[in-house]
Motif scaffolding. Structure first.
Motif, PDB file in Angstrom:
ATOM      1  N   HIS A 156      42.937 -33.822  17.183  1.00 49.28           N
ATOM      2  CA  HIS A 156      42.936 -34.431  15.849  1.00 49.28           C
ATOM      3  C   HIS A 156      42.368 -33.498  14.784  1.00 49.28           C
ATOM      4  N   GLN A 157      42.092 -32.259  15.184  1.00 51.06           N
ATOM      5  CA  GLN A 157      41.650 -31.212  14.250  1.00 51.06           C
ATOM      6  C   GLN A 157      40.445 -31.657  13.414  1.00 51.06           C
ATOM      7  N   LEU A 158      39.454 -32.201  14.099  1.00 52.48           N
ATOM      8  CA  LEU A 158      38.247 -32.606  13.389  1.00 52.48           C
ATOM      9  C   LEU A 158      37.560 -31.396  12.766  1.00 52.48           C
ATOM     10  N   LYS A 159      36.985 -31.626  11.586  1.00 50.99           N
ATOM     11  CA  LYS A 159      36.342 -30.556  10.831  1.00 50.99           C
ATOM     12  C   LYS A 159      34.862 -30.511  11.211  1.00 50.99           C
ATOM     13  N   LEU A 160      34.531 -29.620  12.139  1.00 50.10           N
ATOM     14  CA  LEU A 160      33.173 -29.499  12.658  1.00 50.10           C
ATOM     15  C   LEU A 160      32.619 -28.126  12.309  1.00 50.10           C
ATOM     16  N   LYS A 161      31.536 -28.088  11.541  1.00 50.56           N
ATOM     17  CA  LYS A 161      30.946 -26.795  11.157  1.00 50.56           C
ATOM     18  C   LYS A 161      30.192 -26.151  12.318  1.00 50.56           C
ATOM     19  N   ARG A 162      29.371 -26.945  12.993  1.00 49.38           N
ATOM     20  CA  ARG A 162      28.611 -26.446  14.142  1.00 49.38           C
ATOM     21  C   ARG A 162      28.687 -27.479  15.266  1.00 49.38           C
ATOM     22  N   VAL A 163      28.748 -26.984  16.501  1.00 48.40           N
ATOM     23  CA  VAL A 163      28.848 -27.884  17.644  1.00 48.40           C
ATOM     24  C   VAL A 163      27.716 -27.597  18.628  1.00 48.40           C
ATOM     25  N   PHE A 164      27.060 -28.654  19.068  1.00 47.91           N
ATOM     26  CA  PHE A 164      26.024 -28.598  20.090  1.00 47.91           C
ATOM     27  C   PHE A 164      26.610 -29.296  21.318  1.00 47.91           C
TER      28      PHE A 164
END
Length: 217
Positions: free
Chosen positions: A62-70
């Motif tokens: 769904h091409q989520l807009k995530l700047k940083r991922v933990f």
């Protein structure tokens, strides 16, 4: 010849790890997932927490807009990195991730992208530390009930939900319950004392652990 049951359908390469031995294999999906389209966030998320491959795949699709991922889990992280996401932290278990977030990211806010049946490890830790976060239950975990009349020498479990699904309709007591990690093992301990945990949180490691146990019988 020992009989193994996998509570998750395996890939061909994973299946061959068993079939290359003298052991037989039965496999089925003890759980399935259903995407909750209506709650998938459209906004830009600064700090996303993702703890499963399923959640990662939904974010990618769904091409989520995530700047940083933990992230929890190497395979989950690899999916996200290969899709171009900025994964800044990878931990083996949710409790390790929680500890780091509390100690090093106390002033940040987070969005937890998870299942409706998610464990309470991360939410409890963040709440206790006063860290602001929002949950997005982007998928549901559904039990697929299947009963077995035959005895198995080892059953492979890859999630607490799969343990619950299996033992909801089965009373058989395999020689070994082989679990992919500590959290799954904690659920399995409610039903047996013969618990073994894979060395790493991968399906291949879980299979290898079961094969080693059966060779030592």
């Amino acid at each position: 010849m020992a009989r193994l049951l996998s509570t998750k359908k395996l890939t061909e390469s994973q299946r061959q790890l068993v079939l290359n031995t003298s052991h037989s294999l039965v496999e089925y999906n003890a759980i399935s997932t259903e995407v909750n389209q209506e709650v998938i966030p459209k906004k830009i998320i600064k700090n996303a927490i993702i703890t499963s491959q399923t959640a990662a795949k939904i974010c990618i699709k769904h091409q989520l807009k995530l700047k940083r991922v933990f992230c929890v889990g190497q395979k989950t992280a690899r999916l996200l990195i290969n899709a171009g996401y900025n994964v800044v932290l990878i931990c083996t278990y949710a409790n390790f991730l929680s500890q780091i977030l509390v100690e090093a990211y106390r002033n940040e806010t987070f969005d937890l992208l998870c299942s409706t049946q998610r464990l309470n490890t991360i939410p409890s830790a963040l709440t206790s530390a006063g860290i602001d976060f929002k949950e997005h239950h982007i998928y549901s975990t559904l039990a697929n009930y299947k009963s077995f009349s035959n005895q198995f020498d080892a059953v492979l479990f890859f999630s607490p939900s799969a343990v619950k699904s299996f033992f909801s309709v089965n009373e058989i007591t395999p020689n070994y319950l082989v679990c992919i990690g500590e959290t799954t093992a904690q659920s399995a301990k409610k039903f047996s004392k013969n618990i073994s945990i894979s060395r790493t949180t991968s399906i291949e490691s879980c299979i290898a652990r079961a094969i080693k146990l059966l060779q030592n019988q």
